[in-house]
Every structure is written in structure tokens, then in C-alpha cells.
Design a protein around this motif. Structure first.
Motif, PDB file in Angstrom:
ATOM      1  N   GLN A 295       3.934  -3.881   0.945  1.00 33.24           N
ATOM      2  CA  GLN A 295       2.883  -2.988   0.416  1.00 33.24           C
ATOM      3  C   GLN A 295       3.085  -1.551   1.099  1.00 33.24           C
ATOM      4  O   GLN A 295       2.615  -0.484   0.603  1.00 33.24           O
ATOM      5  CB  GLN A 295       1.324  -3.533   0.660  1.00 33.24           C
ATOM      6  CG  GLN A 295       0.427  -2.997  -0.078  1.00 33.24           C
ATOM      7  CD  GLN A 295       0.758  -2.617  -1.588  1.00 33.24           C
ATOM      8  OE1 GLN A 295       0.917  -3.659  -2.288  1.00 33.24           O
ATOM      9  NE2 GLN A 295       0.680  -1.422  -2.013  1.00 33.24           N
ATOM     10  N   GLN A 296       3.153  -1.482   2.377  1.00 37.35           N
ATOM     11  CA  GLN A 296       3.345  -0.209   3.252  1.00 37.35           C
ATOM     12  C   GLN A 296       4.318   0.521   2.653  1.00 37.35           C
ATOM     13  O   GLN A 296       4.263   1.754   2.555  1.00 37.35           O
ATOM     14  CB  GLN A 296       3.502  -0.619   4.857  1.00 37.35           C
ATOM     15  CG  GLN A 296       2.368  -0.967   5.512  1.00 37.35           C
ATOM     16  CD  GLN A 296       2.914  -1.441   7.117  1.00 37.35           C
ATOM     17  OE1 GLN A 296       3.251  -2.472   7.166  1.00 37.35           O
ATOM     18  NE2 GLN A 296       2.704  -0.578   8.016  1.00 37.35           N
ATOM     19  N   ILE A 297       5.622  -0.300   2.413  1.00 42.95           N
ATOM     20  CA  ILE A 297       6.707   0.610   2.025  1.00 42.95           C
ATOM     21  C   ILE A 297       6.199   0.969   0.359  1.00 42.95           C
ATOM     22  O   ILE A 297       6.685   2.315   0.275  1.00 42.95           O
ATOM     23  CB  ILE A 297       7.818  -0.270   1.870  1.00 42.95           C
ATOM     24  CG1 ILE A 297       8.427  -0.724   3.071  1.00 42.95           C
ATOM     25  CG2 ILE A 297       9.120   0.286   0.830  1.00 42.95           C
ATOM     26  CD1 ILE A 297       9.442  -1.934   3.111  1.00 42.95           C
ATOM     27  N   LEU A 298       5.616   0.261  -0.310  1.00 48.25           N
ATOM     28  CA  LEU A 298       5.312   0.850  -1.615  1.00 48.25           C
ATOM     29  C   LEU A 298       4.327   2.176  -1.302  1.00 48.25           C
ATOM     30  O   LEU A 298       4.462   3.177  -2.054  1.00 48.25           O
ATOM     31  CB  LEU A 298       4.720   0.006  -2.508  1.00 48.25           C
ATOM     32  CG  LEU A 298       5.685  -1.288  -2.831  1.00 48.25           C
ATOM     33  CD1 LEU A 298       4.782  -2.476  -3.840  1.00 48.25           C
ATOM     34  CD2 LEU A 298       6.624  -0.814  -3.906  1.00 48.25           C
ATOM     35  N   SER A 299       3.496   2.080  -0.529  1.00 49.46           N
ATOM     36  CA  SER A 299       2.701   3.177  -0.331  1.00 49.46           C
ATOM     37  C   SER A 299       3.146   4.205   0.063  1.00 49.46           C
ATOM     38  O   SER A 299       2.806   5.524  -0.225  1.00 49.46           O
ATOM     39  CB  SER A 299       1.473   2.664   0.631  1.00 49.46           C
ATOM     40  OG  SER A 299       0.756   1.386   0.276  1.00 49.46           O
TER      41      SER A 299
END
Lengths: 132, 149
Positions: free
Chosen positions: B138-142
Motif C-alpha cells: 500500500q505504501q508503494i502504491l501510495s
């Protein structure tokens, strides 16, 4: 993936499948596997529901039948469906791997048997048996 | 941490999960079923697994607390847990379930209780690790990046 010839004259060329499994995780995965291959599908949670859905007049090109289920298990359901004259491809999908248990399941009327968990390649090999 | 570092951390973390048998090939199969049309497939299936497992573990606890243990019922629950853990690739949970079923067959309460403890432990480990992995994703996508598969 078109099912030509066997059901000529049908509006949709899409194959249809019924997933029979009491485990929700498996139902979800099998549903996605089938979707991925362009196969219209629905799921029921035990053998009795599988029989009932056929009694209501629905038929499917492929039935993925789990063995261990409450109410009515896969062996009984397969027998019942064959007695009812259902000629669909029925593939047993189970974790059982003992020869004797698999044989009993096959003798109930399966066309194929695959050990769970089901994968894309196992599903494709089942489908080839329908068209082959 | 920059995007490239996050992505590297994710790859390393995932590799370690496979290496330590928390996950097996079946998890890879699930990832291959994820695409642009089904971008959350893995999280959805794993969440289902968590819900299902929480319920089953509660049922197992209750069943094994009974004066007279219904081993058929215990076995049925373990069978379900074995099935779903196998389907998502949670290998260590699956392995304990196999031992658990043997104790059920022997009608061995002690053995079953031991396995219940073990399966709770393994389940809790894999749950924590998968949740952390999803967090990283999720951090990567954000950060506008893509998930290295």
C-alpha cells in the motif's frame, strides 16, 4: 475459449461451470480461476445444492466437485447427478490422495480428478478433456 | 524511505516468507490471478481466509473445552482450516492441521489442545506477516509506484 459444436446454436459461446465446495476461500479462488479463463460460473456449498440447481433445470459444461462437504458429499452428489442423466464433465477436486478414496470418487461417475489446491494449469488440463 | 528502497524491501520480505515456509507456491498462484480487472484479488482472498480462520479457531476452542469432546466436529473444523490454509499457500498452518487431524483420529484431547495452541501461533505469525506485506504494498502504491511481483 469457445465451446463450439457441442452446444451449437447457443447464443453465447461461453463455457459454463458450477463450483461445488463448502469452503468460501476455495469458492472464491475457483470462481476467479474460471473467470480468468472466460468461463461463466456459479458456486454452491454442498452436494445437495448441486443436485437442486440441476433439478431447477440448469446445466453446466463443467462441474468442479469437492469431496468432503456437509449435507451431501461429492461422491453422493456425483452419483445422484449421473442417475439424473447429467452428462456434464464432472471433475473431482479434493485434498484426498489415497488411491482407494480417489477410486471410490471416480467410480461415482467422475470424468477427471485433481488434487487441491486447484491451479490454472490443472484447470486447463480438465478443460482440454472436455474439448479433446 | 524512497520508492526504490520500499520496493526492494518488499521483494526481500516476500522472499523471506517463502524461504521460511510461511508461504508456498500456492500463494504465487493467487498473485498470478490478480490483474488490472481484479487488482485486489489477493487481499480479498487473504481477508476471507483471516475471517474464516478466526471463526474456525473460536469453534475449535469451544469444542475442545467441552466435557465430552466431539472429535468429529473438531476434525471437520480442522479440515476446513487445512483446506483454506492450503489454498492460500499458508504452508506452516497447513502442516499443523495435518498433525491436528491425526490427534482427532486418535481421539487424543491432549494432542489436540497442543495442536490448537500451535495452529493459533502459526496463524498469528502468518497473519502478522501478510498484513505487514500488504502495508508495504500500500505504501508503494501510495507513493505512485507499482508492486514488484
Amino acid at each position: 475459449m469457445a465451446a463450439q459444436g457441442r452446444h451449437g446454436g447457443r447464443k453465447s459461446n461461453k463455457m459454463t461451470a458450477l463450483v461445488v465446495d463448502d469452503n468460501m476461500v476455495n469458492q472464491t479462488i475457483h470462481h476467479r480461476l474460471l473467470d480468468n479463463l472466460g468461463i461463466e460460473n456459479e458456486a454452491v456449498s454442498n452436494g445437495k445444492e448441486a443436485v437442486d440447481i440441476h433439478c431447477s433445470g440448469k446445466t453446466f459444461d463443467l462441474i468442479l466437485m469437492d469431496m468432503d462437504m456437509p449435507v451431501m458429499n461429492g461422491i453422493e452428489a456425483t452419483r445422484k447427478l449421473r442417475e439424473m442423466g447429467i452428462r456434464s464433465m464432472i471433475a473431482g477436486v479434493s485434498t484426498r490422495s489415497m488411491e482407494r478414496e480417489v477410486q471410490e470418487f471416480m467410480e461415482a461417475g467422475l470424468d477427471d480428478y485433481q488434487v487441491k489446491p486447484l491451479t490454472v494449469s490443472k484447470l486447463i488440463s480438465i478443460i482440454h478433456k472436455i474439448n479433446g | 524511505m524512497d520508492l526504490a528502497q520500499l520496493q526492494r524491501q518488499l521483494v526481500d520480505y516476500k522472499t523471506s516468507l517463502y524461504h521460511e515456509d510461511f508461504l508456498d507456491e500456492q500463494f504465487t498462484q493467487l498473485q498470478e490471478l490478480q490483474d488490472e480487472n481484479n487488482p485486489d484479488f489477493v487481499v480479498e482472498v487473504v481477508s476471507l481466509f483471516f475471517e474464516d480462520s478466526d471463526r474456525l479457531l473460536n469453534e475449535l476452542t469451544k469444542a475442545l473445552e467441552q466435557q465430552s469432546v466431539d472429535f468429529k466436529s473438531v476434525d471437520a473444523h480442522v479440515h476446513q482450516l487445512k483446506g483454506s490454509s492450503s489454498s492460500i499457500g499458508a504452508q506452516r498452518v497447513q502442516k499443523v492441521c495435518i498433525a491436528f487431524r491425526n490427534y482427532c483420529e486418535e481421539q487424543n484431547v491432549e494432542g489436540c489442545l497442543k495442536c490448537l495452541q500451535q495452529v493459533r501461533h502459526e496463524y498469528s505469525l502468518v497473519k502478522t506477516k501478510l498484513e505487514f506485506m500488504f502495508q508495504l504494498q500500500q505504501q508503494i502504491l501510495s507513493a505512485g509506484g507499482s508492486i514488484p511481483m
